[in-house]
Motif scaffolding. Structure first.
Motif, PDB file in Angstrom:
ATOM      1  N   ASN A  70      41.804  56.484  49.899  1.00 28.10           N
ATOM      2  CA  ASN A  70      41.553  57.639  49.473  1.00 28.10           C
ATOM      3  C   ASN A  70      40.605  57.579  48.150  1.00 28.10           C
ATOM      4  N   LEU A  71      40.632  56.368  47.399  1.00 25.04           N
ATOM      5  CA  LEU A  71      39.830  56.372  46.240  1.00 25.04           C
ATOM      6  C   LEU A  71      38.387  55.949  46.526  1.00 25.04           C
ATOM      7  N   GLU A  72      38.367  55.558  47.741  1.00 29.80           N
ATOM      8  CA  GLU A  72      37.167  55.299  48.562  1.00 29.80           C
ATOM      9  C   GLU A  72      36.686  53.766  48.095  1.00 29.80           C
ATOM     10  N   ILE A  73      37.733  52.984  48.169  1.00 34.25           N
ATOM     11  CA  ILE A  73      37.509  51.325  47.827  1.00 34.25           C
ATOM     12  C   ILE A  73      37.003  50.771  49.056  1.00 34.25           C
ATOM     13  N   GLU A  74      36.097  49.937  49.049  1.00 32.40           N
ATOM     14  CA  GLU A  74      35.599  49.595  50.271  1.00 32.40           C
ATOM     15  C   GLU A  74      36.228  48.059  50.645  1.00 32.40           C
ATOM     16  N   PHE A  75      36.745  48.155  52.069  1.00 31.87           N
ATOM     17  CA  PHE A  75      37.282  47.013  52.698  1.00 31.87           C
ATOM     18  C   PHE A  75      36.229  46.393  53.295  1.00 31.87           C
ATOM     19  N   LEU A  76      35.940  45.028  53.343  1.00 36.99           N
ATOM     20  CA  LEU A  76      35.254  44.142  53.992  1.00 36.99           C
ATOM     21  C   LEU A  76      36.064  43.103  54.984  1.00 36.99           C
ATOM     22  N   GLU A  77      36.082  43.259  56.385  1.00 37.41           N
ATOM     23  CA  GLU A  77      36.822  42.233  57.003  1.00 37.41           C
ATOM     24  C   GLU A  77      35.987  41.030  57.280  1.00 37.41           C
ATOM     25  N   GLU A  78      36.269  40.059  56.272  1.00 32.76           N
ATOM     26  CA  GLU A  78      35.342  38.918  56.502  1.00 32.76           C
ATOM     27  C   GLU A  78      36.372  37.621  55.719  1.00 32.76           C
ATOM     28  N   GLU A  79      36.253  36.507  56.042  1.00 30.58           N
ATOM     29  CA  GLU A  79      36.930  35.521  55.125  1.00 30.58           C
ATOM     30  C   GLU A  79      35.949  34.772  54.312  1.00 30.58           C
ATOM     31  N   ALA A  80      36.357  34.817  52.987  1.00 35.41           N
ATOM     32  CA  ALA A  80      35.847  33.970  52.034  1.00 35.41           C
ATOM     33  C   ALA A  80      36.075  32.493  52.176  1.00 35.41           C
ATOM     34  N   VAL A  81      35.048  31.757  52.273  1.00 32.79           N
ATOM     35  CA  VAL A  81      35.020  30.292  52.550  1.00 32.79           C
ATOM     36  C   VAL A  81      34.771  29.650  51.635  1.00 32.79           C
ATOM     37  N   ALA A  82      34.111  29.786  50.451  1.00 32.11           N
ATOM     38  CA  ALA A  82      33.586  29.228  49.234  1.00 32.11           C
ATOM     39  C   ALA A  82      33.123  29.930  48.047  1.00 32.11           C
ATOM     40  N   PHE A  83      33.371  29.333  46.989  1.00 30.27           N
ATOM     41  CA  PHE A  83      32.899  30.057  45.865  1.00 30.27           C
ATOM     42  C   PHE A  83      31.935  29.233  44.983  1.00 30.27           C
ATOM     43  N   GLU A  84      31.184  29.788  44.350  1.00 31.46           N
ATOM     44  CA  GLU A  84      30.295  29.152  43.544  1.00 31.46           C
ATOM     45  C   GLU A  84      30.076  29.955  42.163  1.00 31.46           C
ATOM     46  N   GLU A  85      30.150  29.523  40.930  1.00 29.27           N
ATOM     47  CA  GLU A  85      29.850  29.925  39.788  1.00 29.27           C
ATOM     48  C   GLU A  85      28.250  30.016  39.489  1.00 29.27           C
ATOM     49  N   THR A  86      27.883  31.227  38.944  1.00 31.50           N
ATOM     50  CA  THR A  86      26.382  31.456  38.659  1.00 31.50           C
ATOM     51  C   THR A  86      26.314  31.852  37.069  1.00 31.50           C
ATOM     52  N   LYS A  87      25.062  32.040  36.948  1.00 31.70           N
ATOM     53  CA  LYS A  87      25.020  32.496  35.546  1.00 31.70           C
ATOM     54  C   LYS A  87      25.409  34.002  35.180  1.00 31.70           C
ATOM     55  N   LYS A  88      25.521  34.624  36.101  1.00 22.39           N
ATOM     56  CA  LYS A  88      25.931  36.111  36.217  1.00 22.39           C
ATOM     57  C   LYS A  88      27.452  36.141  36.414  1.00 22.39           C
ATOM     58  N   GLY A  89      27.853  35.201  37.393  1.00 23.35           N
ATOM     59  CA  GLY A  89      29.496  35.345  37.592  1.00 23.35           C
ATOM     60  C   GLY A  89      29.674  34.398  38.618  1.00 23.35           C
ATOM     61  N   PHE A  90      29.608  34.941  39.943  1.00 25.07           N
ATOM     62  CA  PHE A  90      30.263  34.173  41.149  1.00 25.07           C
ATOM     63  C   PHE A  90      29.408  34.576  42.345  1.00 25.07           C
ATOM     64  N   LEU A  91      29.327  33.372  43.200  1.00 26.13           N
ATOM     65  CA  LEU A  91      28.856  33.646  44.693  1.00 26.13           C
ATOM     66  C   LEU A  91      30.045  33.555  45.333  1.00 26.13           C
ATOM     67  N   ILE A  93      30.650  33.064  49.474  1.00 27.28           N
ATOM     68  CA  ILE A  93      30.333  32.925  50.688  1.00 27.28           C
ATOM     69  C   ILE A  93      31.358  33.035  51.687  1.00 27.28           C
ATOM     70  N   LEU A  94      30.946  33.861  52.583  1.00 25.97           N
ATOM     71  CA  LEU A  94      31.620  34.473  53.891  1.00 25.97           C
ATOM     72  C   LEU A  94      31.409  33.525  54.952  1.00 25.97           C
ATOM     73  N   GLU A  95      32.584  33.578  56.056  1.00 21.87           N
ATOM     74  CA  GLU A  95      32.664  32.796  57.184  1.00 21.87           C
ATOM     75  C   GLU A  95      31.339  33.088  57.937  1.00 21.87           C
ATOM     76  N   SER A  96      30.836  34.377  57.879  1.00 24.41           N
ATOM     77  CA  SER A  96      29.593  34.691  58.812  1.00 24.41           C
ATOM     78  C   SER A  96      28.259  34.335  58.346  1.00 24.41           C
ATOM     79  N   GLY A  97      28.453  33.581  57.052  1.00 22.31           N
ATOM     80  CA  GLY A  97      27.215  33.165  56.446  1.00 22.31           C
ATOM     81  C   GLY A  97      26.566  34.287  55.082  1.00 22.31           C
ATOM     82  N   LYS A  98      27.103  35.561  55.229  1.00 20.34           N
ATOM     83  CA  LYS A  98      26.823  36.249  54.015  1.00 20.34           C
ATOM     84  C   LYS A  98      27.262  35.706  53.002  1.00 20.34           C
ATOM     85  N   THR A  99      26.396  36.301  51.977  1.00 23.91           N
ATOM     86  CA  THR A  99      26.933  36.027  50.594  1.00 23.91           C
ATOM     87  C   THR A  99      26.997  37.506  49.798  1.00 23.91           C
ATOM     88  N   LEU A 100      28.017  37.310  48.896  1.00 23.44           N
ATOM     89  CA  LEU A 100      28.302  38.491  48.065  1.00 23.44           C
ATOM     90  C   LEU A 100      28.325  38.069  46.529  1.00 23.44           C
TER      91      LEU A 100
END
Length: 298
Positions: A70-91, A93-100
């Protein structure tokens, strides 16, 4: 670039999302299960969450999720498989190959109960087998139950159940217990507690619900409930090179959810804590969200 990515949509993750959204920050919840709401969905009845006496875990999860949606929070049905630190925060990596990309991450993937892995253990899930005495113990008032394990959780569960159950069997595979000696002494003094050492569960039997627990010593226990306390497995394998974990694999963090990696927060069963319940997971989510909010706007 999202302000906050939340991994896991149990009570910790959804509560964190609600707090983040109300702070007018961008948030997205990543959940590998279809419309998942965490382990609470497995509980047939919950009596210790204020304001929702007797509700099923599935229904409570749906109510919390509805609040978030109801607050319009977005849910994404994916599995996070890896995490990388970046200069601006974090990358992430999802199981599908997509990155956020995100400025911060709140990790709420939880911990799985270690199961007995014997015949009947799957058949009688939520039909006499429980992993939480403080959650489900009241359902066995006046009945006979067995607690499996040798650590503090098993001893504490047995002591709690001894106050309301007719008979409590405590079964440990070894002769010596790893748990607190003082608690063990209290159990040994209880007339309705029987401690069985050097024994393993061989099979759990029954018709519609648990009726009998067979041990490899040949002993047969006629009980109505089985409380398994042989440990939990935190879902942190993918984080071991990123943040500090304790000796059991849980993420080191206090109630503020702050981890060893700036900008990476944790909430719920996956962090170092004593009590792992729905209400403490929700509190963790609020605290971790507050820490993330202050980290972003500092």
């Amino acid at each position: 670039m999202t302000d906050v990515l939340i991994i896991g949509s149990g009570p910790a993750g959804m509560t964190a999302g609600i707090y983040i959204k109300r702070a007018n920050l961008d948030v997205q919840i990543i959940e590998k299960e279809y419309e998942g709401t965490g382990q609470m969905a497995e509980s047939s009845r919950i009596d210790n969450y204020p304001g929702f006496y007797g509700i099923s875990g599935y229904d409570l999860g749906e109510k919390i999720r509805e609040h978030a949606e109801n607050l319009e929070i977005e849910f994404l049905e994916e599995e996070a498989v890896a995490f990388e630190e970046t200069k601006k925060g974090f990358l992430v990596i999802l199981e599908s190959g997509k990155t956020l990309e995100a400025k911060t991450v709140i990790y709420t993937a939880g911990a799985e109960h270690r199961k007995l892995n014997v015949p009947g253990s799957d058949t009688f899930e939520n039909k006499g087998i429980s992993y939480c005495a403080s959650c489900d113990g009241a359902f066995y008032k006046g009945k006979d139950v067995v607690v499996i394990g040798g650590g503090n959780s098993a001893l504490d569960d047995a002591l709690l159940l001894s106050e309301t159950c007719n008979k409590v069997y405590l079964v440990h595979r070894r002769d010596k217990f790893r748990g607190n000696p003082g608690t063990l002494e209290k159990l040994e003094a209880k007339e309705n507690v029987e401690i069985i050492r050097n024994a393993n569960v061989q099979e759990i039997k029954g018709t519609k619900k648990v009726e009998t627990v067979l041990l490899d010593t040949g002993v047969s226990l006629e009980v109505q409930g089985v409380f398994v306390a042989v440990g939990t497995i935190p879902q942190t394998e993918r984080l071991k090179d990123l943040i500090e974990l304790d000796e059991n694999g849980y993420i080191k963090a206090g109630e503020d959810g702050v981890t060893s990696k700036p900008g990476f927060f944790v909430a719920g069963d996956v962090r170092t804590k004593k009590l792992r319940q729905i209400i403490t997971a929700a509190a963790d989510g609020a605290n971790a969200a507050d820490s993330a909010i202050h980290y972003i706007i500092r």
